[in-house]
Design a protein around this motif. Structure first.
Motif, PDB file in Angstrom:
ATOM      1  N   VAL A  57       0.841  -1.197   0.000  1.00  0.00           N
ATOM      2  CA  VAL A  57       0.000   0.000   0.000  1.00  0.00           C
ATOM      3  C   VAL A  57       0.875   1.245   0.000  1.00  0.00           C
ATOM      4  CG1 VAL A  57      -1.809   1.275   1.195  1.00  0.00           C
ATOM      5  CG2 VAL A  57      -1.815  -1.229   1.238  1.00  0.00           C
ATOM      6  N   ALA A  58       1.913   1.236   0.844  1.00  0.00           N
ATOM      7  CA  ALA A  58       2.846   2.358   0.890  1.00  0.00           C
ATOM      8  C   ALA A  58       3.543   2.536  -0.460  1.00  0.00           C
ATOM      9  CB  ALA A  58       3.875   2.148   2.000  1.00  0.00           C
ATOM     10  N   ASP A  59       3.959   1.425  -1.048  1.00  0.00           N
ATOM     11  CA  ASP A  59       4.644   1.483  -2.345  1.00  0.00           C
ATOM     12  C   ASP A  59       3.730   2.048  -3.422  1.00  0.00           C
ATOM     13  OD1 ASP A  59       6.861   0.386  -1.137  1.00  0.00           O
ATOM     14  OD2 ASP A  59       6.520  -1.647  -1.910  1.00  0.00           O
ATOM     15  N   TYR A  60       2.479   1.607  -3.432  1.00  0.00           N
ATOM     16  CA  TYR A  60       1.529   2.087  -4.444  1.00  0.00           C
ATOM     17  C   TYR A  60       1.294   3.596  -4.312  1.00  0.00           C
ATOM     18  CZ  TYR A  60      -2.888   3.259  -6.657  1.00  0.00           C
ATOM     19  OH  TYR A  60      -3.853   3.897  -7.404  1.00  0.00           O
ATOM     20  N   LEU A  61       1.022   4.059  -3.088  1.00  0.00           N
ATOM     21  CA  LEU A  61       0.741   5.483  -2.886  1.00  0.00           C
ATOM     22  C   LEU A  61       1.977   6.335  -3.168  1.00  0.00           C
ATOM     23  CD1 LEU A  61      -1.520   5.382   0.303  1.00  0.00           C
ATOM     24  CD2 LEU A  61      -2.228   5.847  -2.057  1.00  0.00           C
ATOM     25  N   SER A  62       3.149   5.842  -2.803  1.00  0.00           N
ATOM     26  CA  SER A  62       4.387   6.575  -3.078  1.00  0.00           C
ATOM     27  C   SER A  62       4.541   6.804  -4.578  1.00  0.00           C
ATOM     28  CB  SER A  62       5.599   5.807  -2.553  1.00  0.00           C
ATOM     29  OG  SER A  62       5.590   5.716  -1.152  1.00  0.00           O
ATOM     30  N   LYS A  63       4.324   5.748  -5.347  1.00  0.00           N
ATOM     31  CA  LYS A  63       4.477   5.831  -6.796  1.00  0.00           C
ATOM     32  C   LYS A  63       3.384   6.686  -7.432  1.00  0.00           C
ATOM     33  CE  LYS A  63       4.665   2.921 -10.937  1.00  0.00           C
ATOM     34  NZ  LYS A  63       4.607   1.513 -11.453  1.00  0.00           N
ATOM     35  N   GLU A  64       2.147   6.478  -6.985  1.00  0.00           N
ATOM     36  CA  GLU A  64       1.009   7.158  -7.606  1.00  0.00           C
ATOM     37  C   GLU A  64       0.997   8.656  -7.302  1.00  0.00           C
ATOM     38  OE1 GLU A  64      -2.367   6.817 -10.114  1.00  0.00           O
ATOM     39  OE2 GLU A  64      -0.790   5.367  -9.585  1.00  0.00           O
ATOM     40  N   LEU A  65       1.398   9.024  -6.087  1.00  0.00           N
ATOM     41  CA  LEU A  65       1.319  10.426  -5.661  1.00  0.00           C
ATOM     42  C   LEU A  65       2.662  11.150  -5.727  1.00  0.00           C
ATOM     43  CD1 LEU A  65      -1.000   9.848  -2.572  1.00  0.00           C
ATOM     44  CD2 LEU A  65      -1.668  10.849  -4.770  1.00  0.00           C
ATOM     45  N   GLY A  66       3.736  10.410  -5.970  1.00  0.00           N
ATOM     46  CA  GLY A  66       5.049  11.040  -6.073  1.00  0.00           C
ATOM     47  C   GLY A  66       5.562  11.590  -4.758  1.00  0.00           C
ATOM     48  N   ILE A  67       5.247  10.911  -3.663  1.00  0.00           N
ATOM     49  CA  ILE A  67       5.670  11.345  -2.334  1.00  0.00           C
ATOM     50  C   ILE A  67       6.248  10.145  -1.580  1.00  0.00           C
ATOM     51  CG2 ILE A  67       3.919  13.164  -2.214  1.00  0.00           C
ATOM     52  CD1 ILE A  67       2.302  11.304  -0.359  1.00  0.00           C
ATOM     53  N   THR A  68       6.818  10.416  -0.405  1.00  0.00           N
ATOM     54  CA  THR A  68       7.314   9.334   0.444  1.00  0.00           C
ATOM     55  C   THR A  68       6.196   8.893   1.387  1.00  0.00           C
ATOM     56  OG1 THR A  68       9.563  10.204   0.381  1.00  0.00           O
ATOM     57  CG2 THR A  68       9.033   8.659   2.157  1.00  0.00           C
ATOM     58  N   VAL A 254      -8.166  15.089  -1.760  1.00  0.00           N
ATOM     59  CA  VAL A 254      -8.954  14.677  -2.927  1.00  0.00           C
ATOM     60  C   VAL A 254      -8.099  13.814  -3.856  1.00  0.00           C
ATOM     61  CG1 VAL A 254     -10.160  15.485  -4.981  1.00  0.00           C
ATOM     62  CG2 VAL A 254     -10.493  16.650  -2.813  1.00  0.00           C
ATOM     63  N   LYS A 255      -6.834  14.211  -4.051  1.00  0.00           N
ATOM     64  CA  LYS A 255      -5.925  13.424  -4.893  1.00  0.00           C
ATOM     65  C   LYS A 255      -5.689  12.043  -4.285  1.00  0.00           C
ATOM     66  CE  LYS A 255      -3.370  17.508  -6.506  1.00  0.00           C
ATOM     67  NZ  LYS A 255      -2.054  18.198  -6.472  1.00  0.00           N
ATOM     68  N   LEU A 256      -5.541  12.009  -2.970  1.00  0.00           N
ATOM     69  CA  LEU A 256      -5.331  10.756  -2.269  1.00  0.00           C
ATOM     70  C   LEU A 256      -6.547   9.841  -2.425  1.00  0.00           C
ATOM     71  CD1 LEU A 256      -3.855   8.919  -0.220  1.00  0.00           C
ATOM     72  CD2 LEU A 256      -4.824  10.345   1.615  1.00  0.00           C
ATOM     73  N   GLN A 257      -7.717  10.403  -2.243  1.00  0.00           N
ATOM     74  CA  GLN A 257      -8.941   9.618  -2.407  1.00  0.00           C
ATOM     75  C   GLN A 257      -9.037   9.057  -3.819  1.00  0.00           C
ATOM     76  OE1 GLN A 257     -12.743  11.670  -2.674  1.00  0.00           O
ATOM     77  NE2 GLN A 257     -13.633  10.240  -1.205  1.00  0.00           N
ATOM     78  N   LYS A 258      -8.748   9.887  -4.808  1.00  0.00           N
ATOM     79  CA  LYS A 258      -8.815   9.469  -6.208  1.00  0.00           C
ATOM     80  C   LYS A 258      -7.838   8.320  -6.472  1.00  0.00           C
ATOM     81  CE  LYS A 258      -8.727  11.440 -10.905  1.00  0.00           C
ATOM     82  NZ  LYS A 258      -7.634  10.648 -11.536  1.00  0.00           N
ATOM     83  N   ALA A 259      -6.623   8.440  -5.939  1.00  0.00           N
ATOM     84  CA  ALA A 259      -5.619   7.397  -6.144  1.00  0.00           C
ATOM     85  C   ALA A 259      -6.080   6.072  -5.544  1.00  0.00           C
ATOM     86  CB  ALA A 259      -4.288   7.825  -5.524  1.00  0.00           C
ATOM     87  N   LEU A 260      -6.740   6.125  -4.406  1.00  0.00           N
ATOM     88  CA  LEU A 260      -7.217   4.904  -3.765  1.00  0.00           C
ATOM     89  C   LEU A 260      -8.414   4.308  -4.496  1.00  0.00           C
ATOM     90  CD1 LEU A 260      -6.812   6.065  -0.065  1.00  0.00           C
ATOM     91  CD2 LEU A 260      -5.584   4.167  -1.147  1.00  0.00           C
TER      92      LEU A 260
END
Length: 298
Positions: A57-68, A254-260
């Motif tokens: 989950v951490a890996d996916y969000l890091s890649k999708e949102l460009g953050i750590t 909102v970006k986080l919700q969209k990514a999920l």
């Protein structure tokens, strides 16, 4: 048994994508340099493997949102809520109850997604076959004289909602309903294990853990049987801390919700034990909050 398929208790609120903060268009919030999003999850199953389980989950969000993004393990349900309230984590995979508790402690916290199946979640009451109990359409009141275990005291599907149905069926609190002292196993898989072994005669847990246990051969369906399943209700959810808007800029939630919601990463979804995530809001869990107000183990 009366159905509780009424109003917000079942997450009937509109599942709308969250709007951004109502700030004037000319005002913007810049991201904090080197900001890290830390998230956690309630330890509803094996507490020794959380880091490995939730890394995808951490890996996916890091890649999708460009953050750590980093995962922070929590030893118990209460700790996950306290970490969120204290700002040690900014995102959490909560149960219905812990999500309500966290949002009550943090003004502006928002439930943003749930598993599609979580909008119609349910609990199983299970029994060791030595009891002679079999599946019933009506609540099995005869469990009152048997040795019973919940999961965690703060578990939605392993304690709070089962208690709601016990009270609805019997008109009594668990303290008065059960003739023997009941227990708290701490997690769904532990409840299943204890009933399967006959250490406890009956127990309550979420349906997914039981079905996974049978499918994986961890439970013997001839020894550990479902005797009643509850009506459905809204349960697990991902809740975001409002500080994310300061850490990563206005509109980030909102970006986080969209990514999920758009997540099709098999490993990340498997970590959450879900096939698809859908948008929710705080009102989805109003019914859980109303049940929590009625249930008291003190």
């Amino acid at each position: 048994m009366k159905s509780i398929m009424i109003g917000a208790l079942l997450g009937g609120a509109a599942l709308t994508v969250l709007s951004s903060c109502n700030k004037p268009a000319e005002e913007t919030t810049e991201a904090t340099p080197n900001a890290v999003l830390r998230f956690s999850a309630i330890p509803d199953e094996d507490t020794t493997a959380q880091d490995a389980r939730f890394k995808p989950v951490a890996d996916y969000l890091s890649k999708e949102l460009g953050i750590t993004v980093e995962f922070v393990a929590s030893p118990n349900y209460g700790a996950s809520v306290q970490k969120f309230a204290g700002g040690d984590i900014q995102l959490a995979w909560f149960g219905g109850v812990t999500g309500v508790q966290a949002r009550q402690k943090v003004e502006g916290a928002q439930a943003i997604v749930a598993g599609e199946a979580d909008l119609n979640f349910k609990s199983y009451f299970i029994a060791n076959s030595s009891t002679g109990l079999t599946k019933s359409e009506s609540f099995p009141l005869e469990i009152k004289d048997l040795k019973f275990t919940y999961g965690s005291q703060n578990s939605t599907s392993g304690c709070i909602m089962p208690t709601h149905f016990i009270m609805e069926a019997s008109g009594e609190t668990p303290q008065k309903f059960f003739t023997q002292e009941f227990g708290f196993s701490g997690s769904h898989d532990k409840t299943a294990e204890l009933v399967n072994a006959g250490t406890y005669q009956v127990g309550a847990l979420n349906f997914k853990t039981y079905e996974d246990g049978i499918a994986e051969g961890k439970l013997d369906k001839d020894k550990c049987v479902v005797i009643w399943e509850t009506p459905t209700y809204a349960d697990y959810n991902m809740t975001a801390h409002p500080v994310l808007e300061k850490q990563f800029g206005e509109g980030f939630i909102v970006k986080l919700q969209k990514a999920l919601v758009e997540c099709d990463d098999a490993a990340a979804l498997a970590a959450l034990n879900r096939e698809k995530l859908v948008a929710v809001d705080n009102a989805t869990f109003d019914g859980i909050a109303s049940v929590m107000a009625k249930v008291n183990f003190k």
